[in-house]
Scaffold this active site. Structure first.
Site, PDB file in Angstrom:
ATOM      1  N   LYS A 141       0.844  -1.212   0.000  1.00  0.00           N
ATOM      2  CA  LYS A 141       0.000   0.000   0.000  1.00  0.00           C
ATOM      3  C   LYS A 141       0.873   1.253   0.000  1.00  0.00           C
ATOM      4  O   LYS A 141       2.078   1.175   0.296  1.00  0.00           O
ATOM      5  CB  LYS A 141      -0.916  -0.030   1.224  1.00  0.00           C
ATOM      6  CG  LYS A 141      -0.165  -0.053   2.548  1.00  0.00           C
ATOM      7  CD  LYS A 141      -1.036  -0.591   3.657  1.00  0.00           C
ATOM      8  CE  LYS A 141      -0.303  -0.462   4.989  1.00  0.00           C
ATOM      9  NZ  LYS A 141      -0.912  -1.287   6.033  1.00  0.00           N
ATOM     10  N   TYR A 152      15.102  30.079  10.118  1.00  0.00           N
ATOM     11  CA  TYR A 152      13.888  30.709  10.653  1.00  0.00           C
ATOM     12  C   TYR A 152      13.806  30.619  12.179  1.00  0.00           C
ATOM     13  O   TYR A 152      14.022  29.559  12.762  1.00  0.00           O
ATOM     14  CB  TYR A 152      12.645  30.028  10.076  1.00  0.00           C
ATOM     15  CG  TYR A 152      12.432  30.273   8.606  1.00  0.00           C
ATOM     16  CD1 TYR A 152      12.278  31.567   8.111  1.00  0.00           C
ATOM     17  CD2 TYR A 152      12.392  29.210   7.719  1.00  0.00           C
ATOM     18  CE1 TYR A 152      12.079  31.784   6.749  1.00  0.00           C
ATOM     19  CE2 TYR A 152      12.186  29.416   6.356  1.00  0.00           C
ATOM     20  CZ  TYR A 152      12.034  30.710   5.889  1.00  0.00           C
ATOM     21  OH  TYR A 152      11.842  30.919   4.554  1.00  0.00           O
TER      22      TYR A 152
HETATM   23  C1  LIG Z   1      -0.148  -2.150   6.669  1.00  0.00           C
HETATM   24  C2  LIG Z   1      -0.748  -3.434   7.065  1.00  0.00           C
HETATM   25  C3  LIG Z   1       0.061  -4.579   7.217  1.00  0.00           C
HETATM   26  C4  LIG Z   1       1.571  -4.555   7.122  1.00  0.00           C
HETATM   27  O1  LIG Z   1       2.103  -4.053   8.340  1.00  0.00           O
HETATM   28  P1  LIG Z   1       3.687  -3.964   8.595  1.00  0.00           P
HETATM   29  O2  LIG Z   1       3.776  -3.647  10.036  1.00  0.00           O
HETATM   30  O3  LIG Z   1       4.193  -2.868   7.733  1.00  0.00           O
HETATM   31  O4  LIG Z   1       4.265  -5.280   8.239  1.00  0.00           O
HETATM   32  C5  LIG Z   1      -0.577  -5.776   7.472  1.00  0.00           C
HETATM   33  N1  LIG Z   1      -1.922  -5.841   7.599  1.00  0.00           N
HETATM   34  C6  LIG Z   1      -2.721  -4.755   7.480  1.00  0.00           C
HETATM   35  C7  LIG Z   1      -4.188  -4.902   7.641  1.00  0.00           C
HETATM   36  C8  LIG Z   1      -2.161  -3.523   7.217  1.00  0.00           C
HETATM   37  O5  LIG Z   1      -2.952  -2.450   7.124  1.00  0.00           O
END
Ligand SMILES: *Cc1c(COP(=O)(O)O)cnc(C)c1O
Length: 382
Positions: free
Chosen positions: A42, A270
């Site tokens: 994702k 800044y």
């Molecule tokens: C993002 C996600 C994962 C992966 O998690 P990691 O900690 O990056 O391995 C697994 N399951 C779901 C439902 C997620 O949203």
């Protein structure tokens, strides 16, 4: 592609696809052979670039892909017809029909979603496969575990929607092993209650990267969902998963745009949040929060120049960051400064960079902006 890649780069991320492949293979070696590997890709594959990442994972041993939404799913589908693609986030009603179009597997949390998909499937004259998501204490998507049996019966009675998997997600796998165990027990209870533990027909999964620490082989689980770890990053410091020896896939670099000496008493950047106590040699780097260096890391981060750590002075600005190079004689305009990665003896991990920015590796990786070119190293993952 990024139209700027033919011009000199001011800030770039290097993605080592060979390391990605080796990580996947090492994670697989930790697991029994029958366990399916669901590669979580994702958010543009955690900022690494969906196309390149997915293409490499497809021929490195991944079995399944998981994405957040149908736009990402359509991009994965474009790369590989036939690969199973799980959509983790809830579907919006106007997205339903694309499940059929792209042959996707949505995660289901409610009877209303089942009904919507039944309509779409009936109209298309085919069945839609789904995974039932069970909320065992995450408090996000998923049917609350006590209501899971009812939804399961509803799914089983459906003509058009076919159950292909059941899963849950841990809220605190990296911080609270006791709560994770409790979630696991609740989930196993749901499976037992519903007698769905027929692993030959259903994909049963719970573990993300941190969950892998307590992955148990004498259970109905037959898949894992791996995100962060495949990119070579441990879910927390001192994680047992260090035994997998994950290699960093991502590194982050910029360059020195200007070197100058400022007198004692000069306020840097800044707000003058850092005032130099003595005459100081500074380098102005050609990247800032507009590239993904968190502003919260002002006065806290360091970068590597010639393998040595140079502290950030004052606020990180949108396009420029100032570092102290008094300790590194001879720094020249144009040379490389490493924000994350190795340089000579020096090394800055994504985890350390994230701590300076009061954030977590997941956010760091997905906060590298569009302005930053991704450079791929495409060596074999042998
Ligand atoms: C993002 C996600 C994962 C992966 O998690 P990691 O900690 O990056 O391995 C697994 N399951 C779901 C439902 C997620 O949203």
């Amino acid at each position: 592609m990024n139209p700027t890649t033919t011009l000199p780069l001011r800030c770039w991320a290097e993605i080592d696809l060979g390391a990605l492949e080796r990580n996947l293979k090492r994670i697989r070696q930790e697991l029994p052979a029958h366990i399916k590997y669901v590669a979580v890709v994702k958010a543009d594959a955690y900022g690494h670039g969906l196309h390149q990442t997915v293409a490499r994972l497809m021929h490195s041993g991944a079995d399944y892909f998981a994405v957040a939404n149908i736009t990402e799913a359509a991009a994965v589908r474009e790369l590989g017809p036939g690969w199973p693609i799980l959509v983790l986030g809830p579907l919006l009603p106007d997205e339903d029909r694309h499940v059929v179009e792209y042959d996707l597997i949505p995660a289901i949390s409610s009877a209303a979603e089942v009904e919507r998909l039944e309509r779409v499937a009936a109209a298309a004259g085919r069945t839609i496969q789904v995974h039932l998501k069970v909320d065992t204490g995450m408090g996000r998507a998923g049917v609350w575990h006590a209501e899971a049996p009812t939804l399961l019966s509803r799914l089983r009675a459906s003509r058009y929607v076919a159950l292909a998997g059941v899963f849950t997600h841990f809220s605190s796998a990296d911080t609270d092993p006791a709560f994770t165990e409790q979630q696991r027990k609740v989930f196993l209870g749901v499976l037992a209650h519903c007698a769905v533990a027929d692993p030959s027909r259903l994909l049963i999964h719970a573990d993300n990267s941190a969950g892998l620490e307590s992955f148990s082989t004498d259970s109905p689980f037959n898949a894992v969902r791996v995100g962060l770890l495949q990119f070579g990053i441990l879910p927390y410091e001192n994680s047992l998963l260090a035994r997998v020896h994950p290699e960093p896939v991502f590194s982050f670099h910029t360059r020195v745009g200007l070197v100058k000496t400022v007198p004692a008493g000069t306020g840097i950047s800044y707000g003058r949040t850092h005032v130099v106590a003595r005459e100081t040699r500074i380098a102005v780097l050609t990247a800032g929060y507009g590239d993904g260096i968190p502003r919260a890391s002002s006065n806290r981060a360091s970068v590597l120049i010639r393998g040595q750590r140079c502290p950030v002075l004052g606020r990180v600005t949108m396009d420029q960051t100032i570092v102290d190079v008094s300790g590194v004689p001879g720094v020249e305009v144009g040379e490389q400064a490493t924000l994350v990665g190795r340089q000579g003896e020096g090394r800055i991990s994504v985890a350390e960079f994230s701590q300076w920015g009061d954030t977590i590796p997941w956010e760091t990786l997905t906060s590298v902006t569009k302005r930053v070119a991704r450079i791929y190293r495409t060596g074999l993952g042998l």
